[in-house]
Design a protein around this motif. Structure first.
Motif, PDB file in Angstrom:
ATOM      1  N   UNK A 132      -1.113 -13.895   2.513  1.00 16.20           N
ATOM      2  CA  UNK A 132       0.084 -13.360   1.884  1.00 16.20           C
ATOM      3  C   UNK A 132      -0.171 -12.219   0.912  1.00 16.20           C
ATOM      4  N   UNK A 133      -1.389 -12.105   0.411  1.00 21.73           N
ATOM      5  CA  UNK A 133      -1.629 -11.151  -0.668  1.00 21.73           C
ATOM      6  C   UNK A 133      -1.334  -9.729  -0.264  1.00 21.73           C
ATOM      7  N   UNK A 134      -1.700  -9.357   0.983  1.00 18.14           N
ATOM      8  CA  UNK A 134      -1.483  -7.969   1.406  1.00 18.14           C
ATOM      9  C   UNK A 134      -0.006  -7.663   1.490  1.00 18.14           C
ATOM     10  N   UNK A 135       0.770  -8.636   2.019  1.00 24.36           N
ATOM     11  CA  UNK A 135       2.189  -8.394   2.188  1.00 24.36           C
ATOM     12  C   UNK A 135       2.927  -8.373   0.860  1.00 24.36           C
ATOM     13  N   UNK A 136       2.421  -9.173  -0.126  1.00 23.97           N
ATOM     14  CA  UNK A 136       3.126  -9.272  -1.393  1.00 23.97           C
ATOM     15  C   UNK A 136       2.798  -8.116  -2.324  1.00 23.97           C
ATOM     16  N   UNK A 137       1.761  -7.330  -1.976  1.00 23.76           N
ATOM     17  CA  UNK A 137       1.392  -6.202  -2.817  1.00 23.76           C
ATOM     18  C   UNK A 137       2.269  -5.012  -2.488  1.00 23.76           C
ATOM     19  N   UNK A 138       2.993  -4.464  -3.452  1.00 23.08           N
ATOM     20  CA  UNK A 138       3.858  -3.326  -3.162  1.00 23.08           C
ATOM     21  C   UNK A 138       3.048  -2.147  -2.667  1.00 23.08           C
ATOM     22  N   UNK A 139       3.560  -1.501  -1.634  1.00 20.34           N
ATOM     23  CA  UNK A 139       2.887  -0.315  -1.123  1.00 20.34           C
ATOM     24  C   UNK A 139       3.130   0.831  -2.082  1.00 20.34           C
ATOM     25  N   UNK A 140       2.134   1.695  -2.243  1.00 20.29           N
ATOM     26  CA  UNK A 140       2.303   2.851  -3.098  1.00 20.29           C
ATOM     27  C   UNK A 140       1.925   4.092  -2.326  1.00 20.29           C
ATOM     28  N   UNK A 141       2.362   5.202  -2.795  1.00 22.79           N
ATOM     29  CA  UNK A 141       2.094   6.458  -2.106  1.00 22.79           C
ATOM     30  C   UNK A 141       0.637   6.857  -2.325  1.00 22.79           C
ATOM     31  N   UNK A 142      -0.173   6.954  -1.262  1.00 24.62           N
ATOM     32  CA  UNK A 142      -1.568   7.332  -1.433  1.00 24.62           C
ATOM     33  C   UNK A 142      -1.683   8.811  -1.757  1.00 24.62           C
ATOM     34  N   UNK A 143      -2.804   9.154  -2.404  1.00 25.33           N
ATOM     35  CA  UNK A 143      -3.040  10.549  -2.703  1.00 25.33           C
ATOM     36  C   UNK A 143      -3.390  11.336  -1.456  1.00 25.33           C
ATOM     37  N   UNK A 144      -4.199  10.763  -0.561  1.00 26.61           N
ATOM     38  CA  UNK A 144      -4.552  11.416   0.697  1.00 26.61           C
ATOM     39  C   UNK A 144      -4.039  10.553   1.839  1.00 26.61           C
ATOM     40  N   UNK A 145      -3.085  11.078   2.596  1.00 22.25           N
ATOM     41  CA  UNK A 145      -2.414  10.275   3.603  1.00 22.25           C
ATOM     42  C   UNK A 145      -3.057  10.354   4.981  1.00 22.25           C
ATOM     43  N   UNK A 146      -4.155  11.094   5.124  1.00 20.53           N
ATOM     44  CA  UNK A 146      -4.743  11.219   6.438  1.00 20.53           C
ATOM     45  C   UNK A 146      -4.021  12.281   7.245  1.00 20.53           C
ATOM     46  N   UNK A 147      -4.217  12.255   8.550  1.00 16.32           N
ATOM     47  CA  UNK A 147      -3.614  13.246   9.446  1.00 16.32           C
ATOM     48  C   UNK A 147      -2.802  12.519  10.506  1.00 16.32           C
ATOM     49  N   UNK A 148      -1.517  12.830  10.593  1.00 13.86           N
ATOM     50  CA  UNK A 148      -0.641  12.223  11.593  1.00 13.86           C
ATOM     51  C   UNK A 148      -0.901  12.905  12.932  1.00 13.86           C
ATOM     52  N   UNK A 149      -1.502  12.172  13.865  1.00 15.49           N
ATOM     53  CA  UNK A 149      -1.859  12.724  15.172  1.00 15.49           C
ATOM     54  C   UNK A 149      -0.793  12.440  16.227  1.00 15.49           C
ATOM     55  N   UNK A 150       0.358  11.919  15.782  1.00 16.04           N
ATOM     56  CA  UNK A 150       1.434  11.609  16.736  1.00 16.04           C
ATOM     57  C   UNK A 150       2.408  12.767  16.898  1.00 16.04           C
ATOM     58  N   UNK A 151       2.183  13.829  16.146  1.00 18.62           N
ATOM     59  CA  UNK A 151       3.010  15.029  16.266  1.00 18.62           C
ATOM     60  C   UNK A 151       2.103  16.242  16.313  1.00 18.62           C
ATOM     61  N   UNK A 152       2.661  17.390  16.731  1.00 15.37           N
ATOM     62  CA  UNK A 152       1.889  18.619  16.758  1.00 15.37           C
ATOM     63  C   UNK A 152       1.116  18.801  18.047  1.00 15.37           C
ATOM     64  N   UNK A 153       0.276  19.824  18.076  1.00 16.19           N
ATOM     65  CA  UNK A 153      -0.466  20.205  19.279  1.00 16.19           C
ATOM     66  C   UNK A 153      -1.597  19.229  19.571  1.00 16.19           C
ATOM     67  N   UNK A 154      -1.576  18.629  20.746  1.00 13.59           N
ATOM     68  CA  UNK A 154      -2.623  17.691  21.148  1.00 13.59           C
ATOM     69  C   UNK A 154      -3.984  18.380  21.260  1.00 13.59           C
ATOM     70  N   UNK A 155      -4.086  19.513  21.964  1.00 10.33           N
ATOM     71  CA  UNK A 155      -5.414  20.146  22.061  1.00 10.33           C
ATOM     72  C   UNK A 155      -5.967  20.572  20.710  1.00 10.33           C
ATOM     73  N   UNK A 156      -5.077  21.053  19.812  1.00 10.55           N
ATOM     74  CA  UNK A 156      -5.553  21.448  18.491  1.00 10.55           C
ATOM     75  C   UNK A 156      -6.064  20.241  17.720  1.00 10.55           C
ATOM     76  N   UNK A 157      -5.353  19.121  17.788  1.00 14.62           N
ATOM     77  CA  UNK A 157      -5.822  17.895  17.135  1.00 14.62           C
ATOM     78  C   UNK A 157      -7.185  17.474  17.685  1.00 14.62           C
TER      79      UNK A 157
END
Length: 478
Positions: A4-29
């Motif tokens: 339960x601990x992970x679910x009960x911990x409020x999510x917060x906005x991370x400083x570095x969110x990574x790269x969303x690879x579900x949008x944009x140019x596939x070959x460029x990614x």
């Protein structure tokens, strides 16, 4: 266990969110994601060659033999670490693609505990069994003490190596392949500098011989782990673990094991298969063994781009599968094949057009060059097959179905390569029969992987195999 601990911990906005690879140019990614990993692999290979040169030329044959007999055990440790971290990367990429940050954090926390526990187990088991294992390997008596001493010191790198593997894998899972490169490259540079200093006692440092390279690796890996751990915390990276909440979550542990254990078995199958192949080659004399050893180094360089693209495909596929964007997964496959084959075609062309020159870079023995040339002219035809296979395997692994690719590895090595090598070499009366078996196994492995990808079964079984509580939907966090 904590559910339960992970679910009960409020999510917060991370400083570095990574790269969303579900949008944009596939070959460029693909290109942008692959390049840092390719650079890292190249640096690692270059270090391995330089380190072997220092040991072989500066410390003598016994030291080189001690390093050589230790390699299969190191490979096994890397297989264990690689299996766990691949599973972590796949689960993180799927959670990130689904924008499920609670699940992502749970996977990171769980995988860190799991990785740490396995690292400690490997360290203790290695320390206790080192001498018995080397004796079982029939290590020469004049090499045995040096090998055991070196290996027991080198084992101290295990917790740091596993830690670096873990942090790099979860960062890649959220699309960040560049940050781990900086720390891994710095670690290799530090190791390369410390190696000769500690081996030969330069600049007033103690002369440690072969053990010097073990201590150099310990220092470099420890520095890399501490540095990358501080980095992800300071940058508030989305993949940063919370060191105060280290607990196991049972369903996530089970799923990690389902994905990671087949990968470990897969690496073991490859290792054992290679031992059988080498034993067959040894029957044809030292020049055949030397030629194969050289050709394997060339293979490693030729396969590196395909393996790197395959890892990139796995992450892109994982994120898009998590987001339910299967049409983009097909784009990832097509562009992955195009990119991998384009790069690998250069290696294949060189292997087929100037094989004697390539072998001659490593040896001036005429017999070795002749045998090595035969190998490259035959197996070089299969380099493109390997490039395609790693892309389709990347998609399948990205879906979490590592057990399927393990079956393909079993077919490739144990149903085709090993028995066919034994048959053809006996029937033809020459080592060349083994080279044809290697080529045939690449063809069969590629056809099997490609056929499974085309069936689309990797889509249907994804959700069925996920335990309740692991993939539960959560609100999207922006």
């Amino acid at each position: 266990m904590d559910t339960d601990s992970a679910e009960s911990t409020p999510a917060r906005r991370p400083g570095m969110r990574g790269v969303d690879l579900t949008t944009g140019s596939v070959p460029w990614h693909l290109v942008k994601f692959s390049i840092p990993m390719l650079v890292g692999s190249t640096l690692h290979t270059a270090y391995s060659i330089i380190n072997a040169a220092w040991v072989g030329n500066g410390l003598g044959a016994n030291a080189m033999a001690a390093l050589t007999v230790s390699f299969p055990i190191f490979f096994l440790l890397m297989a264990v670490a690689g299996g766990l971290t691949l599973a972590s990367s796949i689960l993180v990429s799927q959670a990130y693609g689904a924008k499920d940050m609670v699940r992502l954090k749970r996977v990171v926390q769980n995988s860190l505990v799991l990785t740490g526990a396995v690292a400690v187990f490997c360290f203790v088991a290695g320390q206790l069994s080192a001498e018995a294992v080397f004796r079982a390997m029939q290590t020469p008596p004049d090499v045995l003490p040096m090998a055991v001493d070196y290996f027991r010191i080198f084992l101290w790198t295990t917790p740091f190596m596993f830690g670096v593997y873990f942090l790099a894998s979860v960062m890649r899972g959220v699309g960040d392949s560049r940050s781990p490169l900086y720390f891994q490259a710095a670690s290799l540079v530090v190791t390369a500098i410390l190696d000769p200093l500690l081996m030969f006692g330069l600049l007033g440092l103690p002369r440690l011989g072969l053990n010097g390279t073990a201590w150099a690796t310990i220092v470099a890996q420890a520095g890399a782990f501490v540095s990358i751990a501080i980095y992800v915390q300071k940058r508030d990276h989305i993949a940063a673990p919370d060191w105060r909440r280290l607990r196991l979550h049972l369903p996530t542990t089970i799923l990690t094991a389902k994905i990671g254990i087949p990968t470990m078995i897969q690496q073991a199958l490859v290792s054992l298969g290679m031992l059988f192949i080498v034993s067959m080659i040894n029957r044809y004399g030292a020049h055949s063994s030397a030629a194969f050893g050289i050709a394997m180094r060339i293979d490693q360089l030729a396969f590196m781009p395909a393996m790197t693209v395959g890892m990139a495909v796995s992450t892109l596929a994982g994120q898009n599968i998590g987001a339910g964007r299967f049409e983009r997964v097909h784009q990832v496959f097509r562009w992955g094949v195009a990119l991998s084959c384009a790069i690998t075609a250069v290696a294949s062309a060189l292997a087929l057009s100037v094989p004697a020159w390539l072998i001659g870079l490593f040896s001036n023995d005429a017999d070795v060059i002749v045998v090595g040339t035969q190998y490259l002219r035959i197996v070089g035809l299969g380099y493109l097959m390997f490039a395609v296979m790693f892309v389709s395997n990347g998609v399948i692994n990205g879906a979490g179905q590592t057990a399927v690719t393990t079956v393909f590895t079993f077919i490739t090595f144990w149903a085709v390569r090993v028995p066919l090598a034994a048959y053809l070499s006996h029937r033809m009366g020459t080592v060349e029969g083994i080279w044809y078996a290697v080529l045939a196994s690449l063809v069969v492995g590629t056809v099997a992987s490609l056929a499974y990808y085309l069936t689309g079964r990797w889509k249907k079984s994804l959700v069925r195999k996920i335990p309740e509580g692991v993939m539960a939907p959560t609100p999207e966090i922006d």
